[in-house]
Design a protein around this motif. Structure first.
Motif, mmCIF file in Angstrom:
data_model
loop_
_atom_site.group_PDB
_atom_site.id
_atom_site.type_symbol
_atom_site.label_atom_id
_atom_site.label_comp_id
_atom_site.label_asym_id
_atom_site.label_seq_id
_atom_site.Cartn_x
_atom_site.Cartn_y
_atom_site.Cartn_z
ATOM 1 N N GLY A 140 0.806 -1.237 0.097
ATOM 2 C CA GLY A 140 0.071 -0.120 -0.026
ATOM 3 C C GLY A 140 0.871 1.153 0.068
ATOM 4 N N GLY A 141 2.047 1.239 0.806
ATOM 5 C CA GLY A 141 2.916 2.458 0.600
ATOM 6 C C GLY A 141 3.404 2.742 -0.748
ATOM 7 N N PHE A 142 3.919 1.909 -1.375
ATOM 8 C CA PHE A 142 4.301 2.069 -2.732
ATOM 9 C C PHE A 142 3.141 2.289 -3.818
ATOM 10 C CE2 PHE A 142 7.404 -0.956 -0.744
ATOM 11 C CZ PHE A 142 8.561 -0.217 -1.094
ATOM 12 N N ALA A 143 2.024 1.788 -3.577
ATOM 13 C CA ALA A 143 1.028 2.137 -4.521
ATOM 14 C C ALA A 143 0.145 3.251 -4.037
ATOM 15 C CB ALA A 143 0.013 1.044 -4.383
ATOM 16 N N GLY A 144 0.320 3.920 -2.746
ATOM 17 C CA GLY A 144 -0.300 4.994 -2.315
ATOM 18 C C GLY A 144 -1.885 4.872 -2.192
ATOM 19 N N ILE A 145 -2.243 3.415 -1.545
ATOM 20 C CA ILE A 145 -3.477 3.153 -1.494
ATOM 21 C C ILE A 145 -3.761 2.724 0.180
ATOM 22 C CG2 ILE A 145 -4.235 2.625 -3.432
ATOM 23 C CD1 ILE A 145 -3.709 -0.226 -1.536
ATOM 24 N N ARG A 146 -4.938 2.626 0.794
ATOM 25 C CA ARG A 146 -5.300 2.211 2.090
ATOM 26 C C ARG A 146 -6.611 1.276 1.986
ATOM 27 N NH1 ARG A 146 -2.277 4.504 6.266
ATOM 28 N NH2 ARG A 146 -4.307 4.120 7.691
ATOM 29 N N HIS A 147 -6.660 0.094 2.500
ATOM 30 C CA HIS A 147 -7.695 -0.601 2.652
ATOM 31 C C HIS A 147 -8.678 0.164 3.719
ATOM 32 C CE1 HIS A 147 -10.673 -3.760 3.503
ATOM 33 N NE2 HIS A 147 -10.481 -4.192 1.990
ATOM 34 N N ALA A 148 -9.871 0.110 3.657
ATOM 35 C CA ALA A 148 -10.743 0.670 4.624
ATOM 36 C C ALA A 148 -10.510 -0.088 5.968
ATOM 37 C CB ALA A 148 -12.229 0.441 4.166
ATOM 38 N N ASP A 149 -10.212 -1.305 6.005
ATOM 39 C CA ASP A 149 -10.027 -1.892 7.285
ATOM 40 C C ASP A 149 -8.751 -1.159 7.849
ATOM 41 O OD1 ASP A 149 -11.770 -3.410 6.653
ATOM 42 O OD2 ASP A 149 -10.754 -5.307 6.485
ATOM 43 N N GLU A 150 -7.786 -0.647 7.140
ATOM 44 C CA GLU A 150 -6.640 -0.060 7.763
ATOM 45 C C GLU A 150 -6.858 1.172 8.408
ATOM 46 O OE1 GLU A 150 -1.897 0.965 6.376
ATOM 47 O OE2 GLU A 150 -3.482 0.211 5.057
ATOM 48 N N ASN A 151 -8.023 1.857 7.923
ATOM 49 C CA ASN A 151 -8.424 3.167 8.833
ATOM 50 C C ASN A 151 -9.314 2.943 10.017
ATOM 51 O OD1 ASN A 151 -7.084 4.756 6.692
ATOM 52 N ND2 ASN A 151 -9.097 4.412 5.498
ATOM 53 N N THR A 152 -9.993 1.610 10.072
ATOM 54 C CA THR A 152 -10.877 1.397 11.211
ATOM 55 C C THR A 152 -10.214 0.590 12.524
ATOM 56 O OG1 THR A 152 -11.547 -0.521 9.957
ATOM 57 C CG2 THR A 152 -12.841 1.549 9.622
ATOM 58 N N ILE A 153 -9.203 -0.110 12.119
ATOM 59 C CA ILE A 153 -8.627 -0.887 13.144
ATOM 60 C C ILE A 153 -7.316 -0.256 13.515
ATOM 61 C CG2 ILE A 153 -7.380 -3.154 13.533
ATOM 62 C CD1 ILE A 153 -8.854 -4.547 11.644
ATOM 63 N N ARG A 154 -7.632 0.502 14.723
ATOM 64 C CA ARG A 154 -6.638 1.076 15.397
ATOM 65 C C ARG A 154 -6.115 1.018 16.912
ATOM 66 N NH1 ARG A 154 -2.963 3.774 11.836
ATOM 67 N NH2 ARG A 154 -4.454 4.669 10.308
ATOM 68 N N THR A 155 -5.235 0.526 17.288
ATOM 69 C CA THR A 155 -4.806 0.077 18.670
ATOM 70 C C THR A 155 -3.835 0.757 19.249
ATOM 71 O OG1 THR A 155 -3.312 -1.731 17.676
ATOM 72 C CG2 THR A 155 -5.688 -2.264 18.114
ATOM 73 N N GLY A 156 -3.873 2.044 19.150
ATOM 74 C CA GLY A 156 -2.641 3.081 19.584
ATOM 75 C C GLY A 156 -1.610 3.224 18.633
ATOM 76 N N LEU A 157 -0.254 3.662 19.228
ATOM 77 C CA LEU A 157 0.707 3.926 18.302
ATOM 78 C C LEU A 157 1.230 2.480 17.780
ATOM 79 C CD1 LEU A 157 2.872 6.224 20.751
ATOM 80 C CD2 LEU A 157 1.410 6.714 18.617
ATOM 81 N N SER A 158 1.743 2.692 16.456
ATOM 82 C CA SER A 158 2.305 1.448 15.757
ATOM 83 C C SER A 158 3.664 1.224 16.169
ATOM 84 C CB SER A 158 2.386 1.692 14.174
ATOM 85 O OG SER A 158 3.208 2.661 13.802
ATOM 86 N N LEU A 159 3.983 -0.164 15.914
ATOM 87 C CA LEU A 159 5.216 -0.658 16.173
ATOM 88 C C LEU A 159 6.221 0.421 15.690
ATOM 89 C CD1 LEU A 159 6.565 -2.739 17.941
ATOM 90 C CD2 LEU A 159 6.548 -4.245 15.850
ATOM 91 N N ASN A 160 6.089 0.640 14.381
ATOM 92 C CA ASN A 160 7.162 1.508 13.540
ATOM 93 C C ASN A 160 7.107 2.789 14.437
ATOM 94 O OD1 ASN A 160 8.018 -0.038 11.756
ATOM 95 N ND2 ASN A 160 6.448 0.323 10.425
ATOM 96 N N HIS A 161 6.037 3.330 14.996
ATOM 97 C CA HIS A 161 6.392 4.779 15.533
ATOM 98 C C HIS A 161 6.867 4.609 16.973
ATOM 99 C CE1 HIS A 161 4.867 8.838 16.026
ATOM 100 N NE2 HIS A 161 4.586 8.750 17.325
ATOM 101 N N LEU A 162 6.560 3.424 17.643
ATOM 102 C CA LEU A 162 7.135 3.354 18.740
ATOM 103 C C LEU A 162 8.719 3.112 18.729
ATOM 104 C CD1 LEU A 162 4.523 0.867 20.499
ATOM 105 C CD2 LEU A 162 4.949 3.160 21.317
ATOM 106 N N ILE A 163 9.407 2.419 17.826
ATOM 107 C CA ILE A 163 10.751 2.096 17.441
ATOM 108 C C ILE A 163 11.310 3.477 17.378
ATOM 109 C CG2 ILE A 163 12.101 1.426 15.665
ATOM 110 C CD1 ILE A 163 10.446 -1.236 15.067
ATOM 111 N N GLN A 164 10.703 4.519 16.352
ATOM 112 C CA GLN A 164 11.352 5.789 16.146
ATOM 113 C C GLN A 164 11.301 6.608 17.539
ATOM 114 O OE1 GLN A 164 9.312 7.850 13.238
ATOM 115 N NE2 GLN A 164 10.304 6.552 11.533
#
Length: 280
Positions: free
Chosen positions: A150-174
Motif C-alpha cells: 500500500g505504501g508504494f501504491a499510495g492506497i489504503r484498505h478501509a480496514d486499515e483506517n478502522t482498526i487502530r490500537t494505539g501507536l504503531s510498532l514502527n512509531h514506537l521504534i522511532q
C-alpha cells in the motif's frame, strides 16, 4: 534501474534463514501467494514463472494449484534465498534460476509461459524492463499477476483506517531510538507514491499488456507477526547508522509497550494483467 535496495542485504544467509522462518511461522506470504496463484488461473497451465521468488513461498502455492505435469521456474537474484528454498521445497517440478527479473527472457523461452506471478517484489525491479520481458515470455492470453504494498501504491484498505490500537510498532521504534540514541526520524514528505495504479497501468499498456482486474486487499495480522517481520535484517528499523543488534534491542523495547495479539492491517494493490490473444 532497479532501486539500490532491491538486492542489498537479500543475498545473505542470515536474512534468507530469517525470511524463510517467517514464511513458515506466519501466514502473510502464504496467504498472499495463494491469492495471486488463484487469480493467475493456472489449473490448466504447463509452465508458470514465480518472479522474484525468494525462498519459494509463492512457488509452493503455485505448485499446489497447478496440474501435476506443470513446471514452475522460480527466478530470483539472491542465491542465499534460493539455497534455503531448495532445502525447504525439493520438488522436481520446480527449477531455481538465480538471475534478476530484468533478465527473464534470457532464461525463459519467448511465448512459452502460461502465467507469471510476483508476490511483494515488483517494486524492487526496473518496472518498464520487467513488464516488457514478461510480455515476451507469456503466451497469448497468458496472465501476469502481482501485488504492490500500500505504501508504494499510495492506497489504503478501509480496514486499515478502522482498526487502530494505539501507536504503531514502527512509531514506537522511532520514539525509543530518539530517546536512547538521539535518532532523528526523516521528515515527513508529500512525495508521490512510487507505483500508483496509474503508473502501473501505463507501463503495462506500453509493454503491450491489458489490465483485467485490480483490487485493494487487506492482510490481517497481529503486532506479534509485525515484530517477527521487523526482525528480518532487511526489514529492521530504524534506518541509519545502527547495528542489527541495536535495532533488535530497540524493537524489543518497542514491542514491550504493545499488546502482541493486537490486530494490524496491511494494504495491497493486486493487479491482474494479460498478454492479449492474437487476432485471428
Amino acid at each position: 534501474m532497479a532501486p539500490h535496495d532491491a538486492v542489498l542485504g537479500w543475498d545473505e544467509n542470515t536474512t534468507a534463514e530469517a525470511y524463510a522462518a517467517f514464511t513458515r511461522d506466519y501466514p502473510m506470504y502464504s496467504a498472499t501467494s495463494r491469492d495471486l496463484a488463484h487469480r493467475a488461473q493456472i489449473t490448466d497451465s504447463n509452465l508458470v514463472v514465480d518472479l522474484c521468488g525468494g525462498a519459494g513461498a509463492t512457488a509452493e502455492a503455485i505448485l499446489t494449484l497447478a496440474p501435476a505435469q506443470a513446471r514452475v521456474i522460480s527466478l530470483d537474484n539472491a542465491a542465499a534465498m534460493q539455497r534455503v528454498g531448495r532445502r525447504m521445497l525439493p520438488d522436481p517440478r520446480l527449477t531455481w534460476v538465480t538471475a534478476p527479473a530484468e533478465d527473464l527472457t534470457t532464461h525463459v523461452p519467448t511465448g512459452s509461459v502460461d502465467a507469471v506471478v510476483c508476490n511483494s517484489a515488483i517494486w524492487k525491479t526496473d518496472v518498464p524492463t520487467v513488464f516488457a520481458a514478461v510480455h515476451r515470455v507469456l503466451r497469448p492470453g497468458g496472465r501476469f499477476v502481482f501485488n504492490i504494498g500500500g505504501g508504494f501504491a499510495g492506497i489504503r484498505h478501509a480496514d486499515e483506517n478502522t482498526i487502530r490500537t494505539g501507536l504503531s510498532l514502527n512509531h514506537l521504534i522511532q520514539q525509543i531510538a530518539a530517546r536512547d540514541h538521539g535518532y532523528t526520524p526523516p521528515p515527513a514528505t508529500d512525495a508521490p507514491p512510487k507505483l500508483p495504479l496509474s503508473t502501473v497501468a501505463g507501463e503495462l499498456a506500453a509493454a503491450g499488456m491489458t489490465v483485467l482486474d485490480t483490487e485493494i486487499t487487506a492482510q490481517h495480522s497481529t503486532v506479534a507477526e509485525k515484530k517477527a517481520w521487523l526482525s528480518i535484517p532487511v526489514f529492521a528499523r530504524p534506518d541509519g547508522d545502527f547495528t542489527h543488534e541495536q535495532r533488535m534491542a530497540i524493537l524489543e523495547k518497542a514491542y514491550a509497550l504493545t499488546a502482541p495479539d493486537a490486530p494490524t492491517v496491511t494494504s495491497w494493490l493486486v493487479v491482474v494483467a494479460q498478454r492479449p490473444e492474437e487476432a485471428q
